[in-house]
Enzyme design. Sequence first.
Site, short mmCIF file in Angstrom:
data_model
loop_
_atom_site.label_atom_id
_atom_site.label_comp_id
_atom_site.label_asym_id
_atom_site.label_seq_id
_atom_site.Cartn_x
_atom_site.Cartn_y
_atom_site.Cartn_z
N HIS A 119 15.39 -6.38 -21.73
CA HIS A 119 14.04 -6.55 -21.17
C HIS A 119 13.91 -5.88 -19.80
CE1 HIS A 119 16.30 -9.85 -19.27
NE2 HIS A 119 15.44 -9.70 -18.28
N HIS A 122 15.61 -13.49 -6.24
CA HIS A 122 15.67 -14.35 -7.42
C HIS A 122 17.11 -14.56 -7.87
CE1 HIS A 122 15.83 -10.45 -9.49
NE2 HIS A 122 15.75 -10.98 -10.71
O1 LIG Z 1 22.98 -14.24 -20.73
C1 LIG Z 1 22.01 -14.81 -20.28
O2 LIG Z 1 21.84 -16.01 -20.45
C2 LIG Z 1 21.09 -13.97 -19.49
C3 LIG Z 1 19.80 -14.58 -19.02
C4 LIG Z 1 18.91 -13.48 -18.60
O3 LIG Z 1 18.91 -12.43 -19.21
C5 LIG Z 1 18.07 -13.65 -17.45
C6 LIG Z 1 17.39 -12.59 -16.97
C7 LIG Z 1 16.52 -12.70 -15.86
C8 LIG Z 1 15.91 -11.60 -15.33
O4 LIG Z 1 15.99 -10.43 -15.90
C9 LIG Z 1 15.21 -11.56 -14.07
O5 LIG Z 1 14.66 -12.59 -13.62
O6 LIG Z 1 15.19 -10.48 -13.46
FE LIG Z 2 16.42 -9.01 -14.34
#
Ligand SMILES: O=C(O)CCC(=O)/C=C/C=C(\O)C(=O)O
Ligand SMILES: [Fe+2]
Length: 329
Positions: A115, A179
């Site tokens: 993402h 963050h």
């Molecule tokens: O492996 C996991 O649990 C990963 C969780 C995760 O992908 C969190 C991502 C958060 C962001 O990308 C963000 O806030 O930038």
């Molecule tokens: Fe991220």
Amino acid sequence: MPIHLECLSHTPLHGYVDPAPHVVAEVECVTQAARARVEAFDPELVIVFAPDHYNGFFYDVMPPFCIGVEASAVGDFKSLAGPLNVDAGLALALAADVLADEIDVSVSYRMQVDHGCAQALELLTGGLDRYPTIPVFINSVAPPLATCRRARLLGQAIGRFVARLDKRVLVIGSGGISHEPPVPEIEGANDEVAERLIAGRNPSAESRAARQARTVAAALAFTSGTSPLHPLNPEWDRAFLDRLASGELSAVDGMTNDAISRDAGKSAHEIRTWIAAFGALAAHGPYRASLDYYRAIPEWIAGFAAMHASPVAQGTRAVVDHPVAAAAA
Ligand SMILES: O=C(O)CCC(=O)/C=C/C=C(\O)C(=O)O
Ligand SMILES: [Fe+2]
């Protein structure tokens, strides 16, 4: 030769744990405006600087930077899945050029992006394959990390390459400001988690669902104030954004990795994507930057921001516009 920059925070939590409808609407309005600018600019090449969250890059080999020669998106959370439209020849030429410039990048013929890359491409261009693209991975969550200075130099080397192309180039930086979402860490991890961080490519649907559920639970706790995660730091965020907008880009060189984690959280290292994007733009001379949005959004565990920028005539100092910043204080 023409270059345009769009930097945008991303969040996997949109559609899972959302802030008040007016905040979601604000963000949508800002991203629609960014999309319209991209449409008008009509890029012939997109260079997207993005992190990864243990979906495409693992500790079997964890490069600080990697240029995708072929790439596809894994489709985590609600992000798009599928191949990116990578210009392989240009990606290889870029990598060779950056290496010749003494910035040590790696390449991948099978890059997987999550993402962190796909959301920005979807929001800013309407899909994963709308324009020829070169994805540039910047390790932002898996220590040891390269310095912010190194991200700036990477961006500038890429910007010099871009300046020699006869193409309209859109550079994207995709990352949150302060963050600390619950991204796992190898230090202190149990064997199962460590194995996932070393060799967790293509997880089962159950494993992916469990990870996503953990992130959603963390966002609910963070929003209700019962989370041990690092608080957002709007003051730090604004200082950082002002620094980029001022054009005094080398000021980021003094930001140490320890201080970033301490003051803004462990995922604030994603600011490297913005630094590299601004570095690429700065290689074209002075620029005008606009802070289009900033808001600390606990539901998304994110200091969430959007900026765009483009070059101004030589001899002009960097110019800063803050049209939306006051509204979204
Ligand atoms: O492996 C996991 O649990 C990963 C969780 C995760 O992908 C969190 C991502 C958060 C962001 O990308 C963000 O806030 O930038
Ligand atoms: Fe991220």
